[in-house]
Design a protein around this motif. Structure first.
Motif, PDB file in Angstrom:
ATOM      1  N   THR A  36       8.506   7.961   1.042  1.00 34.56           N
ATOM      2  CA  THR A  36       8.627   6.714   1.797  1.00 34.56           C
ATOM      3  C   THR A  36      10.084   6.311   1.960  1.00 34.56           C
ATOM      4  O   THR A  36      10.970   6.861   1.306  1.00 34.56           O
ATOM      5  N   ASN A  93       0.820  -1.222   0.000  1.00 30.55           N
ATOM      6  CA  ASN A  93       0.000   0.000   0.000  1.00 30.55           C
ATOM      7  C   ASN A  93       0.845   1.261   0.000  1.00 30.55           C
ATOM      8  O   ASN A  93       0.548   2.231   0.700  1.00 30.55           O
ATOM      9  N   GLN A  94       1.927   1.244  -0.746  1.00 35.23           N
ATOM     10  CA  GLN A  94       2.790   2.416  -0.827  1.00 35.23           C
ATOM     11  C   GLN A  94       2.116   3.473  -1.705  1.00 35.23           C
ATOM     12  O   GLN A  94       1.699   3.185  -2.822  1.00 35.23           O
ATOM     13  N   PRO A  95       1.996   4.717  -1.191  1.00 33.96           N
ATOM     14  CA  PRO A  95       1.359   5.759  -2.003  1.00 33.96           C
ATOM     15  C   PRO A  95       2.232   6.135  -3.196  1.00 33.96           C
ATOM     16  O   PRO A  95       3.455   6.016  -3.142  1.00 33.96           O
ATOM     17  N   GLN A  96       1.582   6.558  -4.282  1.00 36.31           N
ATOM     18  CA  GLN A  96       2.329   6.994  -5.455  1.00 36.31           C
ATOM     19  C   GLN A  96       3.062   8.289  -5.126  1.00 36.31           C
ATOM     20  O   GLN A  96       2.506   9.201  -4.513  1.00 36.31           O
ATOM     21  N   SER A 122       3.634  13.387   2.434  1.00 35.78           N
ATOM     22  CA  SER A 122       3.121  12.120   2.975  1.00 35.78           C
ATOM     23  C   SER A 122       3.395  10.957   2.026  1.00 35.78           C
ATOM     24  O   SER A 122       3.265   9.798   2.416  1.00 35.78           O
ATOM     25  N   THR A 123       3.778  11.252   0.770  1.00 36.24           N
ATOM     26  CA  THR A 123       4.108  10.183  -0.182  1.00 36.24           C
ATOM     27  C   THR A 123       5.598   9.847  -0.173  1.00 36.24           C
ATOM     28  O   THR A 123       6.036   8.969  -0.908  1.00 36.24           O
TER      29      THR A 123
END
Length: 199
Positions: free
Chosen positions: A70, A57-60, A67-68
């Motif tokens: 990582t 569920n890693q955000p694009q 917040s994206t």
């Protein structure tokens, strides 16, 4: 009649010298040998057991949204060519391209061979760590910023653990330091060591 083993002159570069300007810049070439400049090939092949973090569920990625941003981790453990080939073989067995029941021995040591075959019967679902294992080989100069060529083969976690155990059981102290630049004494590395270009 068997093939004759090639004998390498490991003292070939012993009389070569590095000119002062090349040494000052931290270069390894050109060398002076027998009155002429030569450019020695420092590329070797290195084999690794690698792993990377599996992020679900890693955000694009969006450069405007912190917040994206990582984090991820990856690691490399240098292994022998022998273990690398065993890992490729196990990969083919697990992909169904080779039948484990008809393949004969995987490892020349009977106890290790039995360990590998028994471990291959463990169901993959029982191995719960969250990471992506792979086998990697790289053609590189140990001092290079980037390698000349790198190939990666994704493998199972069971294969990863088998190879990790084989690496430790081999007991080669040169391979105990993980991702290092130890050129293993394989024929291909000896051949690469003999290559040079005269100027």
């Amino acid at each position: 009649m068997g093939r004759r083993k090639k004998i390498y002159n490991c003292d070939f570069w012993s009389d070569a010298t590095l000119p002062p300007c090349a040494e000052f810049l931290g270069n390894y070439n050109p060398l002076k040998k027998n009155g002429m400049e030569v450019f020695r090939n420092y590329n070797r092949i290195y084999w690794f057991l690698s792993f990377s973090e599996q992020v679900n569920n890693q955000p694009q990625y969006n450069p405007c949204d912190p917040s994206t941003f990582t984090n991820s981790a990856l690691g490399n453990i240098q292994i022998s060519f022998h273990d690398f080939l065993i890992g490729l073989f196990i990969n083919l067995v697990q992909k169904g391209e080779i039948d484990l029941n008809t393949c004969g021995k995987i490892h020349e040591d009977d106890k290790v061979d039995n360990f590998i075959k028994e471990t291959l019967n463990v169901k993959e679902e029982e191995v719960t760590q969250v990471f992506v294992p792979s086998l990697v080989y790289s053609i590189s100069n140990s001092n290079a910023i980037l390698s000349l060529y790198t190939a990666r083969f994704t493998i199972s976690k069971t294969n990863f653990y088998i190879l990790l155990m084989l690496n430790r059981l081999e007991g080669d102290p040169a391979l105990f330091f993980g991702n290092n630049s130890y050129a293993t004494p394989e024929i291909i590395n000896y051949e690469l060591s003999t290559l040079f270009i005269p100027k």
